[in-house]
Design a protein around this motif. Structure first.
Motif, short mmCIF file in Angstrom:
data_model
loop_
_atom_site.label_atom_id
_atom_site.label_comp_id
_atom_site.label_asym_id
_atom_site.label_seq_id
_atom_site.Cartn_x
_atom_site.Cartn_y
_atom_site.Cartn_z
N TYR A 43 -0.94 18.87 21.52
CA TYR A 43 -2.34 18.95 22.31
C TYR A 43 -3.07 19.86 21.35
CZ TYR A 43 -6.36 20.77 24.96
OH TYR A 43 -7.44 21.13 25.27
N TRP A 85 -2.34 21.16 18.48
CA TRP A 85 -2.63 20.89 17.17
C TRP A 85 -3.94 20.05 16.84
CZ3 TRP A 85 -3.26 17.13 13.62
CH2 TRP A 85 -3.04 17.49 12.28
N VAL A 86 -3.73 19.00 17.68
CA VAL A 86 -4.99 18.15 17.74
C VAL A 86 -6.35 18.97 18.03
CG1 VAL A 86 -6.27 15.98 18.56
CG2 VAL A 86 -3.58 16.14 18.03
N SER A 87 -6.24 19.58 19.04
CA SER A 87 -7.55 20.32 19.47
C SER A 87 -8.13 21.06 18.36
CB SER A 87 -7.20 20.76 20.78
OG SER A 87 -8.55 21.82 21.09
N ILE A 140 -8.73 18.68 14.38
CA ILE A 140 -9.20 17.54 14.35
C ILE A 140 -10.50 17.85 14.69
CG2 ILE A 140 -9.43 15.06 14.85
CD1 ILE A 140 -6.94 15.88 13.15
N THR A 187 -4.92 6.04 12.56
CA THR A 187 -4.48 7.48 12.80
C THR A 187 -4.47 8.01 11.35
OG1 THR A 187 -2.16 6.67 12.57
CG2 THR A 187 -3.30 7.43 14.80
N LYS A 233 -9.15 14.90 8.82
CA LYS A 233 -9.18 15.80 9.76
C LYS A 233 -10.45 15.67 10.76
CE LYS A 233 -5.08 18.01 8.69
NZ LYS A 233 -4.71 17.31 7.52
N HIS A 280 -9.43 11.16 18.72
CA HIS A 280 -8.62 12.26 19.24
C HIS A 280 -7.66 12.02 20.35
CE1 HIS A 280 -11.72 14.84 17.56
NE2 HIS A 280 -11.06 16.01 17.80
N LEU A 283 -4.78 9.62 18.34
CA LEU A 283 -3.81 10.37 17.75
C LEU A 283 -2.89 11.16 18.51
CD1 LEU A 283 -2.82 11.48 15.16
CD2 LEU A 283 -4.63 13.07 14.95
N LEU A 284 -3.54 11.68 19.65
CA LEU A 284 -2.56 12.68 20.63
C LEU A 284 -1.55 11.63 21.37
CD1 LEU A 284 -1.96 15.26 21.68
CD2 LEU A 284 -3.90 14.77 23.28
N ALA A 319 -8.80 16.58 24.29
CA ALA A 319 -8.72 17.34 23.12
C ALA A 319 -9.84 17.36 21.99
CB ALA A 319 -7.54 16.42 22.19
#
Length: 637
Positions: free
Chosen positions: A288, A290-292, A295, A312, A319, A326, A329-330, A379
């Motif tokens: 979580y 990393w995505v937050s 991206i 994805t 990015k 979001h 991808l998460l 995210a």
């Protein structure tokens, strides 16, 4: 003005890329309006819906400009449409002068703006075309008119149609009308409130349903209007082919969930992020975060991309992505790490009720859910720690995409998940000055947001932070800021502290004798002293979005020779259903020690009017105590 508002409501599909949040927000909470400076003389929306869900919509409006202050907004009209799946055109535009002359807008008064990619490639964010027209020779007292049409070339959801059309009760409408023409084969559901429905009819083999609305005497705002309005309180029409909210979730999931299957790239990325971590909840948190953090937000408003996530690989290449991207991808990263996760549809605005007729605009944002731990996450929102949501999320109805049970409500957030504590040490000089230091600590979403704010400060802002902070509280002074731990490992944690030293020239501002209300030298969001302004408020009649927290303040005050606090406020302890409060004012050998603690036990979510009024009754004596002043004397120079 009116056509823009209604066009935004009409196109709820783009809400999944946060373009049509207005569809929810407009009908959810009434804002205090400014004095009406325009009159809607005519406003028509005519929908013709094909069996496959495509619609052709014609808008006709005529708006009289009553006051010159409205000229700037009303000199032009603009609308937009998705070029790949729609076609738009302005059919007519004119100015009707107060003396009866009609001036048609010449071809030179039109503007077309097109979003394209490069060298014939598709654009990345938006394929919207924007059409504008400037009305000629407009003055106060004139009426401006426009008629335009948007025709779908492809339905946003195959075989489906959904629209919400709402009117403001604070605006003047002399002649508003919504007409829906549709094939008998199309199973349309209608729900109208505070509109007049005309008799159903047929025209050229199509069913015809019409609603009209007049509001010659608009509502006047008063205090009872504050709070959350229910949808049925508005003049509103909802039309939909969706039989249930479960069918909306399925229509989204049919095209979104396949994209959440992890490919080799996503699987490798997930392994690189979680490393050797074996705890599944920690793995979920790392993914979580990393995505937050990695991206950024970028809208997807290209045809059906408004409701279908990007692949994805596209999101990772750039990015960047919208809420759907979001969330997808998460979910894919979680799956690659062996973690069950879901996508969840929620309203991005203030709408807290799902109407009986299922309409897409009521669920126009996408977040995630971890069913094994019952944790909702967003995210797309930045600077929100794992386990928390942005303000305004709790208490809302949601749709779990692909889950056995689709409909749910996000539970309230316990009040003790949000905390602020402030410790102040200061020495008051004989000349009324003060020196000291303050330490502030946060827990919850405030922690990550303040850490991000502090981390973004430029060098000059860091140097000037204390001076500006003191000035905002009415003090002249300087000091040095300690921004606390801004290390990368702490970015999205839910605890953060910072502090600063200060030298204040004018702490005691009323001369050699006077009084002041004791507050922190920094203006902080959850200070106990803020409750001093909560008393003497009118009772409420509507639901409100509310939140509680724990907050505390301590002051260790040393008084220089020649300075005395001749009278202190009385200590007070109150324990009720909604609030717990304790204040202590004690003299020490060198001055005064003050401790004030408040626990607002209100869970973050939706509060009823009865709850709010009960809370208000308990806050009254606390507010009075906090308004009490410290009386002082000091020797003149």
């Amino acid at each position: 003005m009116f056509e823009r508002m209604h066009q935004a409501i009409k196109r709820p599909w783009g809400a999944f890329c946060l373009l049509a949040a207005l569809a929810g927000a407009t009908v959810a909470q009434a804002a205090e309006p400014q004095q009406a400076h325009v009159i809607s003389k005519q406003w028509y929306a005519d929908y013709e819906v094909a069996p496959d869900g495509r619609s052709t919509t014609t808008y006709t409006s005529a708006t009289q400009i009553v006051h010159a202050s409205a000229l700037e907004d009303m000199k032009s009209s603009t609308f937009s449409y998705s070029t790949s799946i729609q076609k738009g055109e302005i059919l007519e535009a004119y100015t009707l002068k107060a003396d009866g002359r009609r001036i048609v807008a010449p071809p030179t008064n039109y503007q077309t703006e097109v979003n394209n990619g490069r060298d014939g490639a598709k654009p990345l964010f938006s394929d919207y075309t924007r059409l504008s027209v400037v009305f000629p020779d407009v003055a106060a007292g004139d009426t401006v008119g426009v008629k335009y049409r948007i025709a779908d070339k492809e339905p946003i959801f195959p075989g489906a149609f959904s629209v919400v059309q709402a009117f403001s009760p604070y605006s003047i409408y002399e002649d508003a009308r919504i007409t829906v023409r549709f094939s008998k084969a199309l199973d349309l559901k209608f729900e109208g409130h505070n509109l007049k429905e005309e008799a159903a009819s047929e025209d050229g083999g199509l069913q015809v349903r019409t609603w009209s609305y007049r509001n010659p005497s608009p509502r006047t705002y008063d205090e009872t209007d504050a709070g959350i309005w229910r949808l049925e309180e508005f003049p509103v029409l909802m039309v939909s082919t969706f039989p249930t909210y479960e069918s909306i979730a399925k229509a989204y999931g049919d095209r979104a969930l396949p994209k959440a299957e992890p490919n080799e790239r996503v699987t490798a990325l997930a392994k690189s992020i979680v490393g050797d971590q074996s705890d599944p909840l920690v793995r979920a948190r790392l993914l979580y975060e990393w995505v937050s953090r990695n991206i950024t937000y970028g809208g997807n408003c290209i045809g059906v991309g408004a409701v279908v996530p990007r692949d994805t690989d596209t999101v990772l290449d750039n990015k960047m992505g919208d809420c759907k991207d979001h969330a997808t991808l998460l979910q894919a990263l979680w799956r690659a790490a062996g973690i069950r996760g879901e996508q969840v549809l929620i309203n991005a605005g203030n709408q807290l009720d799902l109407p009986a007729t299922p309409v897409v605009s009521m669920v126009n944002h996408v977040i995630n859910y971890l069913p094994d731990w019952k944790i909702y996450l967003d995210a797309t929102a930045k600077d929100i720690p794992f386990g928390y949501l942005p303000s305004g999320s709790h208490g809302k109805p949601v749709l779990h995409v692909g889950a056995a049970t689709v409909l749910a409500t996000i539970p309230p957030l316990p009040a003790d998940r949000k905390q602020q504590h402030v410790r102040t040490r200061l020495r008051v000089g004989a000349d009324g000055s003060a020196t000291g230091d303050i330490q502030v600590s946060f827990k919850g979403t405030q922690a990550a947001q303040w850490r991000a704010y502090m981390g973004d400060l430029k060098a000059t802002a860091v140097r000037d932070f204390v001076r500006r902070t003191l000035l905002a509280s009415g003090f002249k002074g300087k000091g040095e800021l300690d921004r606390g731990d801004l290390s990368d490992a702490k970015v999205l944690t839910d605890e953060y502290s910072f502090g600063f030293t200060f030298e204040i020239d004018n702490y005691l501002q009323a001369g050699t004798s006077g009084a002041f209300r004791l507050t922190p030298v920094a203006n902080l969001p959850l200070s106990v002293s803020r409750f001093a302004i909560k008393g003497d408020q009118a009772s409420v009649t509507r639901r409100h979005y509310c939140t509680g927290f724990k907050t505390g303040e301590s002051y260790d005050i040393e008084l220089a020779p020649g300075v005395s606090f001749v009278q202190l406020p009385e200590s007070l302890t109150k324990r009720g259903r909604y609030l717990e409060f304790a204040s202590s004012y004690k003299r020490t050998k060198t001055g005064v020690r003050v401790v004030r603690e408040l626990f607002d036990k209100t869970p973050e979510g939706v509060c009823t009017a009865d709850f709010m009024n009960g809370w208000q009754a308990e806050v009254e004596p606390i507010a009075q105590n906090l308004k009490s002043q410290v009386f002082y004397k000091r020797k003149s120079r």
